[in-house]
Write a protein that holds these residues in place. Sequence first.
Motif, PDB file in Angstrom:
ATOM      1  N   ARG A 155       0.829  -1.214   0.000  1.00  0.00           N
ATOM      2  CA  ARG A 155       0.000   0.000   0.000  1.00  0.00           C
ATOM      3  C   ARG A 155       0.861   1.260   0.000  1.00  0.00           C
ATOM      4  O   ARG A 155       0.635   2.171  -0.783  1.00  0.00           O
ATOM      5  CB  ARG A 155      -0.929   0.021   1.210  1.00  0.00           C
ATOM      6  CG  ARG A 155      -1.809   1.265   1.238  1.00  0.00           C
ATOM      7  CD  ARG A 155      -2.747   1.289   2.443  1.00  0.00           C
ATOM      8  NE  ARG A 155      -3.565   2.462   2.398  1.00  0.00           N
ATOM      9  CZ  ARG A 155      -4.786   2.533   1.853  1.00  0.00           C
ATOM     10  NH1 ARG A 155      -5.321   1.464   1.307  1.00  0.00           N
ATOM     11  NH2 ARG A 155      -5.460   3.663   1.850  1.00  0.00           N
ATOM     12  N   ARG A 156       1.881   1.309   0.862  1.00  0.00           N
ATOM     13  CA  ARG A 156       2.756   2.472   0.935  1.00  0.00           C
ATOM     14  C   ARG A 156       3.464   2.706  -0.403  1.00  0.00           C
ATOM     15  O   ARG A 156       3.558   3.817  -0.878  1.00  0.00           O
ATOM     16  CB  ARG A 156       3.783   2.294   2.061  1.00  0.00           C
ATOM     17  CG  ARG A 156       4.568   3.560   2.337  1.00  0.00           C
ATOM     18  CD  ARG A 156       6.005   3.283   2.744  1.00  0.00           C
ATOM     19  NE  ARG A 156       6.643   2.181   2.059  1.00  0.00           N
ATOM     20  CZ  ARG A 156       7.110   2.237   0.809  1.00  0.00           C
ATOM     21  NH1 ARG A 156       6.999   3.323   0.086  1.00  0.00           N
ATOM     22  NH2 ARG A 156       7.684   1.187   0.259  1.00  0.00           N
ATOM     23  N   GLY A 157       3.924   1.631  -1.049  1.00  0.00           N
ATOM     24  CA  GLY A 157       4.580   1.762  -2.345  1.00  0.00           C
ATOM     25  C   GLY A 157       3.649   2.305  -3.415  1.00  0.00           C
ATOM     26  O   GLY A 157       4.016   3.183  -4.204  1.00  0.00           O
ATOM     27  N   LEU A 158       2.417   1.804  -3.449  1.00  0.00           N
ATOM     28  CA  LEU A 158       1.443   2.286  -4.429  1.00  0.00           C
ATOM     29  C   LEU A 158       1.039   3.733  -4.147  1.00  0.00           C
ATOM     30  O   LEU A 158       0.841   4.523  -5.076  1.00  0.00           O
ATOM     31  CB  LEU A 158       0.217   1.375  -4.454  1.00  0.00           C
ATOM     32  CG  LEU A 158       0.451  -0.011  -5.045  1.00  0.00           C
ATOM     33  CD1 LEU A 158      -0.761  -0.895  -4.805  1.00  0.00           C
ATOM     34  CD2 LEU A 158       0.790   0.082  -6.525  1.00  0.00           C
ATOM     35  N   GLU A 159       0.918   4.078  -2.876  1.00  0.00           N
ATOM     36  CA  GLU A 159       0.606   5.470  -2.533  1.00  0.00           C
ATOM     37  C   GLU A 159       1.752   6.397  -2.949  1.00  0.00           C
ATOM     38  O   GLU A 159       1.508   7.500  -3.437  1.00  0.00           O
ATOM     39  CB  GLU A 159       0.317   5.600  -1.038  1.00  0.00           C
ATOM     40  CG  GLU A 159      -1.023   5.027  -0.646  1.00  0.00           C
ATOM     41  CD  GLU A 159      -1.263   5.003   0.851  1.00  0.00           C
ATOM     42  OE1 GLU A 159      -0.287   5.111   1.633  1.00  0.00           O
ATOM     43  OE2 GLU A 159      -2.436   4.853   1.240  1.00  0.00           O
ATOM     44  N   GLN A 160       2.989   5.949  -2.771  1.00  0.00           N
ATOM     45  CA  GLN A 160       4.129   6.758  -3.193  1.00  0.00           C
ATOM     46  C   GLN A 160       4.133   6.916  -4.710  1.00  0.00           C
ATOM     47  O   GLN A 160       4.378   8.003  -5.231  1.00  0.00           O
ATOM     48  CB  GLN A 160       5.451   6.125  -2.729  1.00  0.00           C
ATOM     49  CG  GLN A 160       6.684   6.939  -3.096  1.00  0.00           C
ATOM     50  CD  GLN A 160       6.713   8.291  -2.398  1.00  0.00           C
ATOM     51  OE1 GLN A 160       6.488   8.367  -1.201  1.00  0.00           O
ATOM     52  NE2 GLN A 160       6.981   9.347  -3.146  1.00  0.00           N
ATOM     53  N   LEU A 161       3.843   5.839  -5.436  1.00  0.00           N
ATOM     54  CA  LEU A 161       3.771   5.906  -6.895  1.00  0.00           C
ATOM     55  C   LEU A 161       2.688   6.892  -7.327  1.00  0.00           C
ATOM     56  O   LEU A 161       2.914   7.717  -8.211  1.00  0.00           O
ATOM     57  CB  LEU A 161       3.501   4.518  -7.479  1.00  0.00           C
ATOM     58  CG  LEU A 161       3.433   4.429  -8.996  1.00  0.00           C
ATOM     59  CD1 LEU A 161       4.764   4.810  -9.628  1.00  0.00           C
ATOM     60  CD2 LEU A 161       3.021   3.025  -9.416  1.00  0.00           C
ATOM     61  N   ALA A 162       1.531   6.835  -6.682  1.00  0.00           N
ATOM     62  CA  ALA A 162       0.442   7.759  -7.011  1.00  0.00           C
ATOM     63  C   ALA A 162       0.814   9.196  -6.666  1.00  0.00           C
ATOM     64  O   ALA A 162       0.442  10.132  -7.389  1.00  0.00           O
ATOM     65  CB  ALA A 162      -0.833   7.353  -6.282  1.00  0.00           C
TER      66      ALA A 162
END
Length: 158
Positions: A67-74
């Motif tokens: 989740r943290r990785g996807l939020e950073q990507l977004a």
Amino acid sequence: MRRARPGAASKGPRGSAERALTSVAAGEAYEEESGREPTDGSAEEGPRLWHVTLSVSGAEAPLAEVRRGLEQLAHDHPFLLTSRYAGDHAEIRYWEEARDLHDAAAVALRLWGEHRRTSQLPPWEIVGLEVIDRQTYHHRIAEGYGPLPATPVGVHPF
């Protein structure tokens, strides 16, 4: 929806320079192998919008890290509409501006690998890619087929 000029750099989370994703600019008409130009008129229209669904999968990873990785990507790339995730797979959906399907697919196929380190994404592989034009996307939605509109926007568990 241009990302950056080719060769432009963006700062990663640790201040390191990373090459930004770029859309291929509209230029000369695409010529097929036969040497003929496309007959659908798309080359003269310039860039178009393409709906992209990128699916990735791999070894189980902690949900909080995914989740943290996807939020950073977004955060780094606000063109992302929505991401859905589980411990061993994820799906990213967004709109891409590109001259043709080939260009939109090329950018999509680089997305995960080029931003895996800076967004601290799991070392998963791309297992699926769908790229459809805007008209096809809206037609599918109107007919009740295909993926539901990317709502709510953001990062969500499956």
